[in-house]
Design a protein around this motif. Structure first.
Motif, mmCIF file in Angstrom:
data_model
loop_
_atom_site.group_PDB
_atom_site.id
_atom_site.type_symbol
_atom_site.label_atom_id
_atom_site.label_comp_id
_atom_site.label_asym_id
_atom_site.label_seq_id
_atom_site.Cartn_x
_atom_site.Cartn_y
_atom_site.Cartn_z
ATOM 1 N N ARG A 112 51.595 -93.829 31.614
ATOM 2 C CA ARG A 112 50.472 -93.547 31.078
ATOM 3 C C ARG A 112 49.637 -92.807 31.879
ATOM 4 O O ARG A 112 49.749 -93.397 33.093
ATOM 5 C CB ARG A 112 49.899 -94.611 30.498
ATOM 6 C CG ARG A 112 48.330 -94.035 29.606
ATOM 7 C CD ARG A 112 47.498 -95.489 29.315
ATOM 8 N NE ARG A 112 48.217 -96.318 28.554
ATOM 9 C CZ ARG A 112 48.580 -97.322 28.935
ATOM 10 N NH1 ARG A 112 48.192 -98.120 29.913
ATOM 11 N NH2 ARG A 112 49.325 -98.222 27.823
ATOM 12 N N VAL A 113 49.223 -91.632 31.785
ATOM 13 C CA VAL A 113 48.232 -90.806 32.596
ATOM 14 C C VAL A 113 46.788 -90.578 31.877
ATOM 15 O O VAL A 113 46.964 -90.005 31.006
ATOM 16 C CB VAL A 113 48.718 -89.652 33.173
ATOM 17 C CG1 VAL A 113 47.782 -88.835 34.237
ATOM 18 C CG2 VAL A 113 50.406 -89.702 33.860
ATOM 19 N N LEU A 114 45.700 -91.186 32.731
ATOM 20 C CA LEU A 114 44.568 -91.155 32.247
ATOM 21 C C LEU A 114 43.381 -90.226 33.320
ATOM 22 O O LEU A 114 43.535 -90.540 34.396
ATOM 23 C CB LEU A 114 43.658 -92.594 31.813
ATOM 24 C CG LEU A 114 44.322 -93.230 31.175
ATOM 25 C CD1 LEU A 114 43.775 -94.529 31.058
ATOM 26 C CD2 LEU A 114 44.296 -92.735 29.632
ATOM 27 N N LEU A 115 43.034 -89.020 32.802
ATOM 28 C CA LEU A 115 41.990 -88.304 33.521
ATOM 29 C C LEU A 115 40.835 -88.368 32.940
ATOM 30 O O LEU A 115 40.608 -88.107 31.511
ATOM 31 C CB LEU A 115 42.758 -86.982 33.556
ATOM 32 C CG LEU A 115 43.850 -86.653 34.397
ATOM 33 C CD1 LEU A 115 44.309 -85.163 34.124
ATOM 34 C CD2 LEU A 115 43.784 -87.170 35.841
ATOM 35 N N LYS A 116 39.687 -88.887 33.683
ATOM 36 C CA LYS A 116 38.321 -88.709 33.265
ATOM 37 C C LYS A 116 37.580 -87.769 33.910
ATOM 38 O O LYS A 116 37.427 -87.977 34.950
ATOM 39 C CB LYS A 116 37.684 -90.206 33.092
ATOM 40 C CG LYS A 116 36.302 -90.421 32.696
ATOM 41 C CD LYS A 116 35.853 -91.843 32.557
ATOM 42 C CE LYS A 116 34.496 -91.787 31.765
ATOM 43 N NZ LYS A 116 34.085 -93.312 31.702
ATOM 44 N N TRP A 117 36.775 -86.949 33.043
ATOM 45 C CA TRP A 117 36.295 -85.797 33.708
ATOM 46 C C TRP A 117 34.743 -85.764 33.630
ATOM 47 O O TRP A 117 34.308 -85.987 32.346
ATOM 48 C CB TRP A 117 36.412 -84.200 33.219
ATOM 49 C CG TRP A 117 36.034 -83.233 33.816
ATOM 50 C CD1 TRP A 117 35.481 -83.115 35.112
ATOM 51 C CD2 TRP A 117 35.579 -81.774 33.103
ATOM 52 N NE1 TRP A 117 35.001 -81.876 35.337
ATOM 53 C CE2 TRP A 117 34.957 -81.348 34.178
ATOM 54 C CE3 TRP A 117 35.942 -81.524 31.997
ATOM 55 C CZ2 TRP A 117 34.496 -79.832 33.705
ATOM 56 C CZ3 TRP A 117 35.472 -80.134 31.458
ATOM 57 C CH2 TRP A 117 34.952 -79.465 32.505
ATOM 58 N N LEU A 118 33.898 -85.853 34.496
ATOM 59 C CA LEU A 118 32.520 -86.095 34.306
ATOM 60 C C LEU A 118 31.708 -84.866 34.542
ATOM 61 O O LEU A 118 31.140 -84.634 35.722
ATOM 62 C CB LEU A 118 31.915 -87.262 34.766
ATOM 63 C CG LEU A 118 32.440 -88.570 34.407
ATOM 64 C CD1 LEU A 118 33.585 -88.970 35.514
ATOM 65 C CD2 LEU A 118 31.324 -89.542 34.266
ATOM 66 N N PRO A 119 31.636 -83.611 33.897
ATOM 67 C CA PRO A 119 31.040 -82.554 34.391
ATOM 68 C C PRO A 119 29.593 -82.557 34.462
ATOM 69 O O PRO A 119 28.945 -81.782 35.043
ATOM 70 C CB PRO A 119 31.358 -81.528 33.137
ATOM 71 C CG PRO A 119 31.668 -82.125 31.900
ATOM 72 C CD PRO A 119 32.351 -83.556 32.538
ATOM 73 N N SER A 120 28.733 -83.452 33.733
ATOM 74 C CA SER A 120 27.429 -83.607 33.870
ATOM 75 C C SER A 120 26.949 -85.255 33.450
ATOM 76 O O SER A 120 28.008 -85.768 32.934
ATOM 77 C CB SER A 120 26.707 -82.709 32.626
ATOM 78 O OG SER A 120 26.684 -82.994 31.624
ATOM 79 N N ALA A 121 25.942 -85.441 33.650
ATOM 80 C CA ALA A 121 25.420 -86.726 33.578
ATOM 81 C C ALA A 121 25.548 -87.133 31.891
ATOM 82 O O ALA A 121 25.552 -88.364 31.416
ATOM 83 C CB ALA A 121 24.034 -87.165 33.881
ATOM 84 N N ASP A 122 25.401 -86.158 30.953
ATOM 85 C CA ASP A 122 25.472 -86.348 29.566
ATOM 86 C C ASP A 122 26.981 -86.187 28.946
ATOM 87 O O ASP A 122 26.890 -86.492 27.730
ATOM 88 C CB ASP A 122 24.510 -85.290 29.128
ATOM 89 C CG ASP A 122 23.090 -85.365 29.572
ATOM 90 O OD1 ASP A 122 22.816 -86.635 29.983
ATOM 91 O OD2 ASP A 122 22.362 -84.517 29.692
ATOM 92 N N ILE A 123 27.794 -85.695 29.580
ATOM 93 C CA ILE A 123 29.201 -85.267 28.977
ATOM 94 C C ILE A 123 30.300 -85.694 29.776
ATOM 95 O O ILE A 123 30.276 -86.094 31.118
ATOM 96 C CB ILE A 123 29.201 -83.720 28.718
ATOM 97 C CG1 ILE A 123 28.228 -83.053 27.991
ATOM 98 C CG2 ILE A 123 30.619 -83.287 27.926
ATOM 99 C CD1 ILE A 123 28.241 -81.672 27.817
ATOM 100 N N ASP A 124 31.255 -86.506 29.011
ATOM 101 C CA ASP A 124 32.353 -86.974 29.729
ATOM 102 C C ASP A 124 33.533 -86.496 28.939
ATOM 103 O O ASP A 124 33.544 -86.897 27.641
ATOM 104 C CB ASP A 124 32.361 -88.439 30.098
ATOM 105 C CG ASP A 124 32.407 -89.299 28.930
ATOM 106 O OD1 ASP A 124 33.263 -89.613 28.366
ATOM 107 O OD2 ASP A 124 30.854 -89.856 28.568
#
Length: 736
Positions: free
Chosen positions: A234-246
């Motif tokens: 399993r590969v998980l990638l979490k991207w947080l481009p801003s404080a309101d979006i993930d």
């Protein structure tokens, strides 16, 4: 078999539990911090699509955190039943698990039937029970929601839902490595690495490799059956481009090249021996399955509301060559299963931000799955004459019968739920869902092959018993829930609810010999009336929970006999509506820290399940549905004590006792499994900082023989499948 000799234990634990007024609870492992604080750990769940303390949710839930899952050595979804009251699992003829909660489940072995207990892996619905053979690894939490899930979850279900949640990427670097060695050549290697790639991107990579030689000895060939050879990742990638979006991207897959157990013939061998083999080069039944999937979860915090999108795609390529008669060589009947399963799901939902007296969630759901199934049954040894089926062959017997179909299911739903705290102590919850499902059952036919036998000569005969046909059916329903919670104080709450669950009908995916046998079955529904409580006592050292329920179960779907479907040669079986039923029962769970370092858990389940209005002749009024034991008890004890400032030692034991039950819906005496008790234990040492642990463990220490499946009346006659015998080993884990 372990004899029915545990009535004193049953009476004692039930009486104790009733006195202490428990509720459906949670099993959570003690940590070094807990031993110092001497209080039970808080468990957070997402049963209502938002994070809450389990004791604040007016739903019967059993939850296991990742540490407990590891301590109990739960490695597959079916393992959780051993420590969950009123939860049963059977492994059916096609090697797929069948979940039953509170007597509600589907005892069918076809892979095209949605289950009465919905399963969700990281918020994605799992469409076919054939996809429930995945390994559980690097798991954060498992939640078992009991009762109809008619509002918030995927494909509406009548029995409940099981939520599997993986560990998420972390903001700080961490890594773990677990290894295990056991008897029967068992070997496990599992690992994970997690941490930041950049300021806005987090990642987690995990894998599991499990191998074993198997424990079933073939009495004819001397080969060993049931060996495990699985790899998962399993590969998980979490991207947080801003404080309101993930965004969370989840890519995963696995390969399963395990051998399979043969079924056991009564009177031949035991649960570790079989007379069976199949006509392959090495004489061992096996599987060659490949699976992979990807999902994307997006969250947008818009202040007052949160918008969430959950998109998922799953695929399974399945090949299994199974022994289904336990007989040497060609025997009577074996099976070659070739399946291609694809599913796509999409959910959109809006939810309030959790502040204020009102919380709500509303959403849309879409799911589409396609199952292409091709099953061949080598039946040379059965002696079926082609003429009995009206087939044009000059040969004495048929060699192969087949089953072909393509099923496309489309599910759509709109749902909403609101929770209103109309006072400091009272909360009203109301939910509603409209579900519509369309099913296409295409290219359905039964191919056949006849080859020259002894004294015969000529070319191979083959053909179709009937021209490939197409069918379709539509189902829709309105379901929902209304509930009232009352908080007596900060440590005690009671609740009552009425809910309705719906499971669509469909078409049987089993062998048929005529278009007349392809009859769609209707949807089933469950209306549940439930009351329960959740109470914390002794300043957080005792959690006592209980639930009492009554089900009005309409159009129960179960596997029944298709009378005369095989031209009088043998019986055929298919999923159909077998009757209406009532289910009454209760669950009691407790978790306690009576003294420092000692963690105790106890669960008791009771079911009074019976058919009230049978629809087919084989089912009797007042009879019990399959997999519905009247009593079941489980428990766990773990004691931890310091060896010095750097290490502590632990001793652990757990048990699962199950009352007698029937493995079929006909209450066939030979298929009544007696009550049995399974005992497991472990002992080990670990570092106080959690960096390492080593343990010796054993499962089914009394080597109890117990059946997990059984079948009678078909071509193979009466055959059994047994649970695992005594296993033991050593495991070590390391955290970095």
């Amino acid at each position: 078999m372990v004899k029915r000799s545990h009535r004193n234990i049953l009476a004692f634990t039930t009486g104790l539990s009733l006195i202490t007024a428990m509720t459906p609870g949670v099993f959570a492992a003690a940590t070094p911090e807990q031993r110092k604080e001497f209080v039970l750990e808080e468990i957070l769940v997402t049963a209502q699509k938002r994070t809450q303390n389990i004791n604040d949710v007016g739903i019967a839930i059993t939850a296991f955190d990742g540490k407990t899952l590891k301590e109990l050595r739960f490695t597959q979804p079916s393992d959780i039943a051993s420590q969950t009251p009123n939860f049963s699992v059977a492994n059916l003829a096609t090697n797929i698990p069948n979940f039953t909660i509170r007597g509600v489940g589907v005892n069918d072995y076809a892979i095209n039937q949605g289950t009465s207990v919905g399963s969700y892996a990281d918020q994605v619905y799992i469409a076919s029970p054939a996809m429930m053979l995945f390994q559980m690894f690097d798991t954060e939490r498992v939640e078992v929601l009991k009762g109809p899930q008619g509002t918030l979850y995927g494909r509406n279900t009548t029995g409940g839902a099981v939520l599997f949640n993986s560990k998420m990427p972390t903001e700080e670097f961490e890594a773990s490595l677990d290894t295990e060695y056991g008897n029967y050549g068992r070997y496990v290697l599992e690992g994970a690495v997690s941490g930041p790639i950049s300021d806005t991107l987090l990642a987690r990579v995990a894998f599991n490799v499990t191998k074993s030689d198997g424990y079933q000895e073939n009495l004819v060939t001397g080969n060993t059956h049931g060996g495990i050879d699985r790899q998962s990742w399993r590969v998980l990638l979490k991207w947080l481009p801003s404080a309101d979006i993930d965004f969370l991207l989840n890519a995963h897959g696995g390969v399963d090249n395990s051998s399979l157990n043969s079924v056991n013939v009564p009177g031949v061998g035991g649960n570790t021996a079989s007379g069976g083999t199949i006509d392959t080069a090495n004489g061992v039944p096996y599987r060659d399955n490949d699976s992979y999937g990807v999902s994307l979860i997006a969250n947008w915090d818009m202040g007052q509301v949160m918008l969430t999108s959950v998109s998922g795609f799953e695929k399974l390529d399945r090949f299994e060559y199974g022994d289904t008669d336990g007989l040497e060589g060609d025997g009577l009947i074996d099976q070659i299963l070739i399946s291609d399963i694809e599913q796509f799901t999409q959910e959109l939902r809006l939810a309030s931000n959790g502040s204020g007296p009102t919380n709500w969630v509303a959403g849309l759901y879409y799911g589409r799955d396609k199952i292409i199934d091709s099953t061949d049954y080598p039946v040379t040894g059965a002696g079926f004459p082609p003429a009995a089926f009206g087939l044009p062959s000059s040969y004495a017997t048929l060699d192969v019968l087949g089953n072909r179909y393509t099923q496309i299911s489309t599910s759509k739903a709109i749902f909403g739920q609101i929770e209103w705290d109309f006072s400091d102590q009272w909360k009203l919850t109301a939910g509603l869902r409209y579900s519509a499902e369309d099913k296409e059952f295409n290219d359905v036919t039964t191919p056949w092959i006849a080859e020259p036998g002894p004294g015969e000569s000529g070319p191979i005969d083959s053909g179709l018993m009937f021209p490939a046909a197409d069918y379709s059916a539509d189902y829709s329903a309105v379901s929902g829930k209304i509930a009232l919670d009352y908080n007596i104080n900060d440590d005690a709450m009671v609740y009552a609810s009425i809910s309705k669950g719906f499971k669509s009908g469909g078409f049987q995916g089993t062998l048929v010999f005529s278009p007349a046998n392809i009859i769609p079955f209707d949807e089933e529904t469950v209306i549940s009336y439930e009351a329960g409580s959740k109470v914390t006592l002794l300043e957080g050292r005792l959690q006592v929970n209980s639930a009492l329920f009554f089900y009005d179960y309409q159009n129960l779907q179960a596997q029944g006999t298709l009378a005369g479907a095989a031209g009088g040669v043998t019986a055929l079986f298919a999923l159909q509506n077998i009757g209406d039923a009532e289910v009454k029962g209760f669950e009691i769970d407790v978790q306690a820290l009576p003294v420092e370092g000692l963690n105790l858990a106890l669960g008791v389940g009771y079911l009074d399940s019976k058919i009230t209005d049978p629809f087919i002749a084989e089912v009797q009024k007042g009879g019990r549905p399959a997999l519905s034991p009247k009593w079941n008890i489980n428990g766990r004890a773990r004691y931890e004590f310091d060896l010095n400032n750097d290490m502590y030692m632990f001793v652990q034991g757990d048990f699962n006792w199950q009352d007698n039950l029937f493995l079929d819906i006909y209450e066939t005496p030979a298929l009544q499994e007696d009550d049995y008790l399974l005992i497991n234990a472990a002992i080990g040492i670990a570092s106080e900082d959690g960096l390492w642990a080593v343990s010796l463990w054993g499962k089914n220490l009394s080597n109890t023989e117990y059946r997990v499946s059984a079948f009678t009346g078909g071509v193979a006659g009466t055959v059994y499948g047994y649970g695992a015998p005594k296993t033991y080993g050593i495991s070590a884990s390391f955290n970095f």
